[in-house]
Design an enzyme around this catalytic site. Structure first.
Site, PDB file in Angstrom:
ATOM      1  N   GLN A   1      31.575  -2.765 -18.178  1.00  0.00           N
ATOM      2  CA  GLN A   1      32.300  -1.491 -18.134  1.00  0.00           C
ATOM      3  C   GLN A   1      31.756  -0.566 -17.043  1.00  0.00           C
ATOM      4  O   GLN A   1      32.421   0.375 -16.640  1.00  0.00           O
ATOM      5  CB  GLN A   1      32.255  -0.792 -19.499  1.00  0.00           C
ATOM      6  CG  GLN A   1      30.878  -0.306 -19.914  1.00  0.00           C
ATOM      7  CD  GLN A   1      30.840   0.250 -21.331  1.00  0.00           C
ATOM      8  OE1 GLN A   1      30.872  -0.496 -22.294  1.00  0.00           O
ATOM      9  NE2 GLN A   1      30.782   1.568 -21.444  1.00  0.00           N
TER      10      GLN A   1
ATOM     11  N   CYS B   1      34.161   1.531 -23.410  1.00  0.00           N
ATOM     12  CA  CYS B   1      33.892   0.418 -24.327  1.00  0.00           C
ATOM     13  C   CYS B   1      35.074   0.122 -25.244  1.00  0.00           C
ATOM     14  O   CYS B   1      35.363  -1.038 -25.543  1.00  0.00           O
ATOM     15  CB  CYS B   1      32.668   0.730 -25.172  1.00  0.00           C
ATOM     16  SG  CYS B   1      32.829   2.250 -26.122  1.00  0.00           S
TER      17      CYS B   1
ATOM     18  N   HIS C   1      29.601   3.369 -30.041  1.00  0.00           N
ATOM     19  CA  HIS C   1      29.907   2.283 -29.107  1.00  0.00           C
ATOM     20  C   HIS C   1      30.832   1.279 -29.780  1.00  0.00           C
ATOM     21  O   HIS C   1      30.697   1.018 -30.977  1.00  0.00           O
ATOM     22  CB  HIS C   1      28.584   1.606 -28.709  1.00  0.00           C
ATOM     23  CG  HIS C   1      28.703   0.643 -27.567  1.00  0.00           C
ATOM     24  ND1 HIS C   1      29.472   0.883 -26.452  1.00  0.00           N
ATOM     25  CD2 HIS C   1      28.139  -0.588 -27.369  1.00  0.00           C
ATOM     26  CE1 HIS C   1      29.364  -0.146 -25.622  1.00  0.00           C
ATOM     27  NE2 HIS C   1      28.564  -1.052 -26.156  1.00  0.00           N
TER      28      HIS C   1
ATOM     29  N   ASN D   1      28.963  -7.704 -25.891  1.00  0.00           N
ATOM     30  CA  ASN D   1      28.901  -6.353 -25.354  1.00  0.00           C
ATOM     31  C   ASN D   1      29.657  -6.303 -24.024  1.00  0.00           C
ATOM     32  O   ASN D   1      30.099  -7.347 -23.520  1.00  0.00           O
ATOM     33  CB  ASN D   1      27.426  -5.948 -25.184  1.00  0.00           C
ATOM     34  CG  ASN D   1      27.242  -4.440 -25.151  1.00  0.00           C
ATOM     35  OD1 ASN D   1      28.202  -3.667 -25.070  1.00  0.00           O
ATOM     36  ND2 ASN D   1      25.993  -4.008 -25.189  1.00  0.00           N
TER      37      ASN D   1
END
Ligand SMILES: *[C@@H]1O[C@H](CO)[C@@H](O)[C@H](O)[C@H]1NC(C)=O
Length: 340
Positions: free
Chosen positions: A133, A139, A277, A302
């Site tokens: 990102q 996110c 997140h 992630n």
């Protein structure tokens, strides 16, 4: 006389050791800068970044000493965030996830299935490469595309990387400020669809909406929630439906320098406003834990690039009182997903 010379030798020795340590530290700093192509505007800025790097190094070394002695179940390591303070990291990469408004029209997952001891959607070919990102709190769009990619793959047998930039530009006005919701993003995907990553590549910044019907547009049919706080429900939905977007408390001390192992911190927040997140749960497993049994964990993708964590992934303690809020705020793309 003899004691004196011993003392001066000792002092000389200490000075040499210190000089060697300093030399090594500078060497590490040079390597850090070249590995992550860091450039600073001025000598002063470089000096202050170097001081932050040293602080972070100390945090990592102290944490890993506890890891080595078996008191902590995850290991830290230096990475590209090494010249950022905790506060800077929070401001750039995290953002309070807004609580659910309950007007997203997502359906509740109602399956009840037997699940295996371990599962990993990567083994089924349903997960795209780890993305990055960058310097943008987007996110929420990566978590949404992750779930969509899995669901599209299940329905169509083809793994298509979906465009976060399309969602960042068009879906809502959260932009790079973090706090976006994956469920509302999936509602956009239901109504308006999204282009692929290839057709609408990532820019790390919000831009005008350029979704184009000259390129394929991919839709899913809405979104699904799992029961708030139920890791059993999350596990069943994950096996039954595909990778799940989950919102967590990714506070810097646990996550910023994560390298490997299982994050397990009783102080990790499980609810708003700690949740900051959005990530993608792709599976779960367990590892042997001494003679007493096994330690279960979620396998989570992630969006901080492949050099972060374990090739871009991390493990989070599973069935430990909703660790870091993993089952507090989830969203799944609803089948069928199709190309319009
Ligand atoms: C779909 O696109 C239209 C037109 O841009 C927009 O008004 C609408 O809000 C979008 N749908 C969602 C759920 O965001």
């Amino acid at each position: 006389m003899r004691t004196l010379s011993c003392l001066s030798l000792l002092l000389l020795g200490l000075a040499l050791t210190q000089a060697a340590a300093l030399h090594q530290t500078h060497q590490e700093w040079r390597e850090f800068k070249s590995t992550y192509t860091k450039e600073y505007a001025s000598e002063e800025e470089e000096q202050s970044r170097f001081a932050i790097f040293l602080d972070n190094k100390r945090i990592i070394v102290e944490h890993n000493a506890l890891y080595d002695s078996g008191e902590i179940s995850w290991e830290l390591g230096m990475n590209e965030f090494g010249d950022l303070t905790e506060e800077e990291f929070k401001a750039r990469y995290l953002g309070q996830v807004l609580p659910k408004e309950n007007k997203e029209n997502c359906q509740i997952y109602r399956g009840w299935i037997e699940t295996p001891d371990s599962y990993d959607w990567r083994n089924e070919g349903a997960v795209t490469e780890v993305k990055d990102q960058g310097f943008c709190g987007s996110c929420w769009s990566f978590a949404a595309t992750g779930s969509m990619e899995g669901q599209y793959y299940r329905g169509n047998g083809e793994l298509v990387s979906m465009s976060e930039q399309n969602l960042l530009d068009c879906a809502q006005n959260w932009g790079c400020n973090g706090g976006g919701r994956s469920d509302i993003t999936l509602k956009y995907v239901h109504e308006n669809g999204t282009n692929s990553e290839a057709a609408y590549p990532y820019e790390m910044d919000q831009d005008s909406c350029r979704q184009s019907s000259n390129d394929p547009i991919y839709h899913c049919s809405g979104c699904t929630y799992t029961i708030v706080g139920s890791e059993d429900d999350l596990r069943m939905a994950l096996v039954d439906e595909g990778p799940v977007a989950v919102a967590i408390d990714a506070s810097p001390l646990n996550f910023m320098f994560y390298r490997s192992g299982i994050i397990d911190d009783p102080d990790c927040g499980t609810d708003y406003p700690d949740i900051n997140h959005a990530v993608l749960a792709v599976g779960y497993d367990s590892e042997a834990n001494g003679i007493f049994g096994s330690k279960a964990y979620w396998i989570i993708k992630n969006s901080w690039g492949k050099s972060w964590g374990s090739d871009g992934y991390f493990n989070l303690a599973k069935d430990k009182h909703n660790m870091c809020g993993v089952s507090t705020d989830t969203a799944l793309a609803k089948a069928p997903c199709y190309q319009a």
